[in-house]
Design a protein around this motif. Structure first.
Motif, PDB file in Angstrom:
ATOM      1  N   LEU A 213      14.804  32.285 -24.235  1.00 55.88           N
ATOM      2  CA  LEU A 213      14.562  33.408 -25.147  1.00 55.88           C
ATOM      3  C   LEU A 213      15.856  33.853 -25.820  1.00 55.88           C
ATOM      4  N   GLY A 214      15.734  34.816 -26.752  1.00 55.25           N
ATOM      5  CA  GLY A 214      16.898  35.372 -27.451  1.00 55.25           C
ATOM      6  C   GLY A 214      17.273  36.738 -26.895  1.00 55.25           C
ATOM      7  N   ASN A 215      17.121  37.762 -27.723  1.00 53.25           N
ATOM      8  CA  ASN A 215      17.567  39.124 -27.380  1.00 53.25           C
ATOM      9  C   ASN A 215      16.624  39.776 -26.351  1.00 53.25           C
ATOM     10  N   LEU A 216      17.070  39.832 -25.107  1.00 53.17           N
ATOM     11  CA  LEU A 216      16.221  40.376 -24.032  1.00 53.17           C
ATOM     12  C   LEU A 216      16.178  41.904 -24.050  1.00 53.17           C
ATOM     13  N   ASN A 217      17.171  42.510 -24.732  1.00 53.29           N
ATOM     14  CA  ASN A 217      17.251  43.984 -24.731  1.00 53.29           C
ATOM     15  C   ASN A 217      16.342  44.634 -25.766  1.00 53.29           C
ATOM     16  N   ALA A 218      15.883  43.843 -26.756  1.00 53.33           N
ATOM     17  CA  ALA A 218      15.078  44.429 -27.831  1.00 53.33           C
ATOM     18  C   ALA A 218      13.867  45.141 -27.240  1.00 53.33           C
ATOM     19  N   GLU A 219      13.594  46.341 -27.749  1.00 56.81           N
ATOM     20  CA  GLU A 219      12.423  47.097 -27.282  1.00 56.81           C
ATOM     21  C   GLU A 219      11.407  47.209 -28.407  1.00 56.81           C
ATOM     22  N   ARG A 220      10.147  47.005 -28.040  1.00 51.41           N
ATOM     23  CA  ARG A 220       9.067  47.125 -29.009  1.00 51.41           C
ATOM     24  C   ARG A 220       7.963  48.000 -28.429  1.00 51.41           C
ATOM     25  N   ASP A 221       7.207  48.618 -29.331  1.00 45.52           N
ATOM     26  CA  ASP A 221       6.051  49.443 -28.978  1.00 45.52           C
ATOM     27  C   ASP A 221       4.835  48.535 -29.127  1.00 45.52           C
ATOM     28  N   TRP A 222       4.468  47.889 -28.000  1.00 48.17           N
ATOM     29  CA  TRP A 222       3.408  46.873 -28.048  1.00 48.17           C
ATOM     30  C   TRP A 222       2.034  47.466 -27.717  1.00 48.17           C
ATOM     31  N   GLY A 223       1.039  47.159 -28.557  1.00 52.82           N
ATOM     32  CA  GLY A 223      -0.332  47.569 -28.288  1.00 52.82           C
ATOM     33  C   GLY A 223      -1.272  46.376 -28.369  1.00 52.82           C
ATOM     34  N   ALA A 224      -2.573  46.640 -28.235  1.00 47.34           N
ATOM     35  CA  ALA A 224      -3.582  45.570 -28.187  1.00 47.34           C
ATOM     36  C   ALA A 224      -4.263  45.436 -29.552  1.00 47.34           C
ATOM     37  N   VAL A 245       0.805  55.672 -39.268  1.00 51.25           N
ATOM     38  CA  VAL A 245       1.455  54.925 -38.196  1.00 51.25           C
ATOM     39  C   VAL A 245       0.418  54.638 -37.106  1.00 51.25           C
ATOM     40  N   VAL A 246       0.365  53.382 -36.680  1.00 51.50           N
ATOM     41  CA  VAL A 246      -0.528  52.993 -35.576  1.00 51.50           C
ATOM     42  C   VAL A 246       0.355  52.379 -34.489  1.00 51.50           C
ATOM     43  N   ALA A 247       0.411  53.035 -33.345  1.00 53.38           N
ATOM     44  CA  ALA A 247       1.358  52.665 -32.279  1.00 53.38           C
ATOM     45  C   ALA A 247       0.861  53.278 -30.974  1.00 53.38           C
ATOM     46  N   THR A 248       1.559  52.969 -29.879  1.00 50.83           N
ATOM     47  CA  THR A 248       1.182  53.596 -28.608  1.00 50.83           C
ATOM     48  C   THR A 248       2.061  54.797 -28.269  1.00 50.83           C
ATOM     49  N   GLY A 249       3.298  54.825 -28.814  1.00 46.09           N
ATOM     50  CA  GLY A 249       4.245  55.887 -28.461  1.00 46.09           C
ATOM     51  C   GLY A 249       5.109  55.525 -27.255  1.00 46.09           C
ATOM     52  N   ILE A 250       4.952  54.301 -26.747  1.00 48.13           N
ATOM     53  CA  ILE A 250       5.738  53.860 -25.583  1.00 48.13           C
ATOM     54  C   ILE A 250       6.394  52.530 -25.941  1.00 48.13           C
ATOM     55  N   SER A 251       7.683  52.384 -25.605  1.00 47.61           N
ATOM     56  CA  SER A 251       8.297  51.074 -25.857  1.00 47.61           C
ATOM     57  C   SER A 251       8.807  50.455 -24.558  1.00 47.61           C
ATOM     58  N   HIS A 252       8.851  49.136 -24.580  1.00 48.90           N
ATOM     59  CA  HIS A 252       9.347  48.344 -23.445  1.00 48.90           C
ATOM     60  C   HIS A 252      10.273  47.269 -23.992  1.00 48.90           C
TER      61      HIS A 252
END
Ligand code: NAP
Ligand code: G4F
Length: 344
Positions: A213-224, A245-252
């Motif tokens: 993989l590349g950048n392991l630190n990148a954080e995204r707000d992932w939803g379904a 905006v359509v998002a979850t409000g949580i990033s990982h």
């Protein structure tokens, strides 16, 4: 049943498939536009069991006349514009093509709608990538500043602003969904979540020993993804068009997602080292399962994206449900099932 007609560009992609299924369930007649391909590109539609329910037509977003003809042929009430060169990393290698398809392509569509039938409601697939590293403490919302960090993001900001312009200048019903990353088992395998779920299954089955993989630190707000298409449709049912905006409000982080995906098959990762030397190791046997290859680093990357979907919640009644650990498990389990029956 609605009796409405919808045209979806990019029908062969992840969102095209899930939105088509949602609209069919609502009683729509669904026209699915795809570009010419030398092979069968309807795999996702077949996997959802809806390929035969879609009225197929060919549309290349670089060709004005065929977009115009498609509108005349389909007479849609609603158009959802998903067609795009959607892979951010590739946009650094293909900036002009990306701009043409994503930026000018949307403008060709808008101009065709204006000329052919300006009452058609238009949905544009805008993106959280437009925000770049602009921050925002409480999460990025519709009023956060745009600082695009890739040719993809610049192309999408152009089409986003064209949507706003056609709304203002011509009074057309044009809406943009500013969607944060949304994933599913139908996600392309080049994107990080599916690359990981696919890799976890290959490792479990003994076909590979690690994922690079590349950048392991990148954080995204992932939803379904299946949840997000519901918000898109809801936008076009409003009397007044707008941006949401359509998002979850949580990033990982990418590292977190890898942890969740391996946990789905009972593997606990431990992380050692830093930067290009960082590795994720199976705590049970010390085998390296994740390693870094700098070829996956981008010339510019967004460190953190987290959205604030308050407007979508208040005005569309939309709420995300699936958590990221659940999403990772769903993707791994589906890839495992596909591998067992030989469909990947
Ligand atoms: P995807 O799976 O990559 O699908 C993209 C679709 O666009 C495919 O059907 C592709 O056709 C089609 N396409 C590409 N170039 C084209 C061209 N020149 N003419 C006609 N069609 C073309 O993307 P997705 O994840 O479903 O996303 C849908 C839209 O939402 C995209 O515009 C994306 O940029 C945007 N978006 C996605 C996310 C996300 O997290 N998924 C978030 C924000 C915004 P082929 O099958 O022939 O390649
Ligand atoms: O999964 P990604 O490629 O998605 P990215 O770049 O966030 O874009 C996706 O979401 C956007 C919405 O925000 C959409 F508009 C866009 O069309 C697309 O659907 O990468 C996510 C993160 C990046 O920071 C990337 O650098 O993961 C990081 N990453 C680390 N290693 C990797 C890898 N990404 C990929 N694809 N492959 C890697 O090996």
């Amino acid at each position: 049943m609605s009796g409405k007609r919808a045209l979806i560009t990019g029908i062969t992609g992840q969102d095209g498939a899930y939105l088509a299924r949602h609209l069919l369930e609502l009683g729509y007649t669904v026209f699915g536009a795809s570009r010419r391909s030398s092979g069968d590109s309807t795999g996702r539609l077949k996997e959802l069991g809806i390929a035969d329910d879609i009225r197929a037509l060919k549309v290349e977003m670089c060709e004005y006349s065929n977009i115009r003809r498609a509108l005349i042929e389909c007479e849609p009430d609603e158009v959802y514009n998903f067609a795009a060169q959607s892979f951010v990393a590739e946009s650094f290698a293909q900036p002009l093509y990306t701009s043409d398809v994503n930026g000018l392509g949307a403008t060709r569509l808008l101009e065709s709608v204006r000329e052919v039938a300006p009452h058609i409601r238009v949905y544009q697939a805008s993106t959280s990538e437009m925000f770049g590293n602009s921050g925002a403490r409480g999460g990025l919302d519709e009023s956060s500043p745009f600082r695009p960090m890739s040719p993809y993001a610049v192309s999408k900001l152009y089409s986003h602003q064209m949507i706003g312009l056609y709304r203002e200048a011509y009074g057309m019903h044009c809406s943009s969904g500013i969607l944060f990353n949304h994933e599913s088992p139908l996600r392309g395998v080049e994107f990080i979540t599916r690359k990981i779920s696919d890799g976890v299954v290959a490792i479990q089955r003994g076909h590979r020993d690690r994922i690079m993989l590349g950048n392991l630190n990148a954080e995204r707000d992932w939803g379904a993804a299946p949840e997000y298409v519901v918000a898109m449709h809801a936008m076009l049912q409003k009397d007044t068009p707008g941006d949401y905006v359509v998002a979850t409000g949580i990033s990982h982080s990418v590292r977190d997602f890898a942890n969740f995906a391996f946990q789905a098959v009972g593997v606990q990762l431990e992380w050692y080292g830093e930067g290009v030397d960082e590795v994720g190791v199976d705590s049970a046997n010390g085998a390296i399962r994740i390693a870094v290859d700098p070829k996956y680093f981008r010339p510019a990357d967004i460190e953190r994206l987290r959205g604030n979907p308050a407007r979508a919640r208040a005005e569309l009644g939309w709420q995300p449900k699936m958590t990221v650990p659940e999403l990772a498990a769903w993707m791994v389990e589906t890839d495992m099932r596909r591998a067992e029956v030989g469909t990947i």
